[in-house]
Design an enzyme around this catalytic site. Structure first.
Site: not given
Ligand code: ARG
Length: 463
Positions: A289, A276, A282, A155
């Protein structure tokens, strides 16, 4: 000029030509189309259906076309209806009348059913070796990180301590099953439809065994209707590819979590990260992704194939031309993901200190605390309840289980003694789990060795 000009009194509308054409995507199968035609022409000659000299002329012409396509001396005409039409037309241009005999006892329906099988067999062999590399990469990293303690989750809540090697080795198991699934699909697909004709086979005395074995198939297909209209193998392969994407996507999701500041279990190499345009701090895991995102395309390809087939009466229908873009896209997408993931994994930095720190929080040794009481003779349910009370006490006091004093432990039950500290020591908790398939360093090393052996066997067996 069309193949069927005899029957028609009018040329095709330009809009239809473009809509009907498959040359944009089926020219990828040019080499397989030629390979199939060579086997067919050789068989026609050997069976006396065409003269041996004509069969030889055809074969030499086809070989020249293959050479010229490869060197770039011959360019595929984008106006052609499909690759089969283009190659037959080019052959006839080159060798004259003999070329017109190539299509004896054959239809584009059994021809395309053959070409796609040959082509998917080749793509599957490439995919298979990429999967082997992926599994090898995971197992190498699993071995290196066999002793690195990290929290295991259920979980997404810290559950019990495991090792990073154990976690990575789980993905290797998935990839090895994927190899098996590709093999299964290819074995079932490996029957030769040539000789099925348009749908009702042919009156010519073909030797179907000859073409099947010349092209490396295990046998000819046994029913001509099924031979031309079966695309089950596209669905099976797309399903295997979809499941591969599920696995790669789950791994990617974890990589994305692991490189977040909330986890910081790993750091991706600069060469495999992006920045970024506005936020200077970043460092983004775009590759992971994209892999996660691209899984949707492959599932979509599977759905396209299922939907394309479900309402088709036997035998061939033009709907089936839609098989190629879907299955090619699925292969291309998975192949792109499998080429970028191994170098990304190989260059990532593992941060064992952060994993260990995370494992120290969240009471992931609570089960071991209960097991300690069980070792003293207490029934597990009772031990579970007492440990739950101790955890609640710790949360209230802001301490970990290791920080509970023996006196405090004993206030819950006198069964506790000094041994509890060793029982809940994280390293001991992990390294006690030596059972087959467990996360202890020794068990992970054994698991990796067994997996490498199996992978080696899969590699040796080939497709
Ligand atoms: N381009 C077609 C396909 O991919 C080839 C088969 C054409 N056959 C036909 N009867 N129109 O399915």
């Amino acid at each position: 000029m069309n193949l069927w000009d005899g029957r028609f009194s009018k040329g095709q509308d330009e809009a239809l030509k473009d809509f009907n054409s498959s040359i944009r995507f089926d020219s990828r199968m040019a080499a397989e189309d030629i390979q199939g035609s060579i086997a067919h022409a050789a068989m026609l000659g050997r069976c006396g259906i065409i003269a041996i000299s004509e069969s030889e002329t055809i074969i030499n012409g086809l070989k020249d076309i293959a050479t010229d396509l490869e060197s770039g001396a011959l360019v595929i005409d984008p106006e052609a209806e499909d690759i089969h039409t283009f190659i037959e037309g080019e052959l006839t241009k080159r060798v004259g009348d003999a070329g017109k005999r190539l299509h004896t006892a054959r239809s584009r329906n059994d021809q395309v059913a053959l070409d796609i099988r040959l082509y998917l067999r080749k793509l599957s062999a490439n995919l298979r070796s990429q999967l082997v590399t992926m599994a090898e990469t995971l197992l190498k990293l699993a071995d290196e990180n066999a002793g690195v303690v990290m929290p295991g989750y259920t979980h997404l809540q810290r559950a019990q301590p495991i090792t990073f090697g154990h976690h990575l080795a789980a993905y290797a198991q998935m990839i090895m099953r994927d190899i098996g699934r590709v093999d299964d699909a290819v074995h079932r697909m490996n029957e030769c439809p040539l000789g099925s004709g348009a749908l009702a086979a042919t009156t010519y005395p073909l030797d179907r065994e000859m073409t099947a074995s010349a092209l490396g198939f295990s046998a000819p297909t046994v029913n001509s209707l099924d031979g031309v209209s079966d695309r089950d193998f596209c669905v099976e392969l797309a399903a295997a590819l979809s499941l591969i994407m599920v696995h790669l996507s789950r791994l990617s999701e974890e990589i994305i979590l692991w490189c977040s500041w909330e986890f910081k279990f790993i750091e991706l190499d600069d060469a495999f990260s992006t920045g970024s345009s506005i936020m200077p701090q970043k460092k983004n895991p775009d590759i992971a992704e994209l892999v996660r995102g691209k899984s949707g395309r492959v599932f979509g390809d599977l759905m396209s194939l299922l939907t394309m087939l479900k309402g088709l009466p036997l035998a061939y229908n033009k709907d089936m031309q839609e098989d190629k873009e879907a299955i090619f896209d699925a292969f291309d997408t998975v192949s792109a993901c499998l080429s970028i993931l191994p170098p990304m994994l190989n260059t990532m930095k593992v941060l064992p200190g952060n994993m260990r720190k995370a494992a120290a929080g969240g009471f992931i040794n609570a089960t071991d605390c209960a097991d300690f009481l069980v070792s003293k003779g207490m029934p597990f349910r009772q031990a579970y309840k007492i440990t739950g009370q101790i955890v609640a006490f710790c949360i209230e006091k802001g301490k970990s289980l290791e920080e509970v004093t023996l006196e405090e432990f004993r206030s819950f039950t006198p069964e506790f003694d000094e041994g509890i500290y060793s029982a809940i020591n994280l390293e001991n908790c992990v390294n006690g789990r030596t059972v087959l398939g467990g996360p202890a360093e020794s068990a992970v090393k054994a698991q990796v060795a067994a997996a490498l052996k199996k992978l080696h066997q899969l590699k040796e067996a080939g497709l």
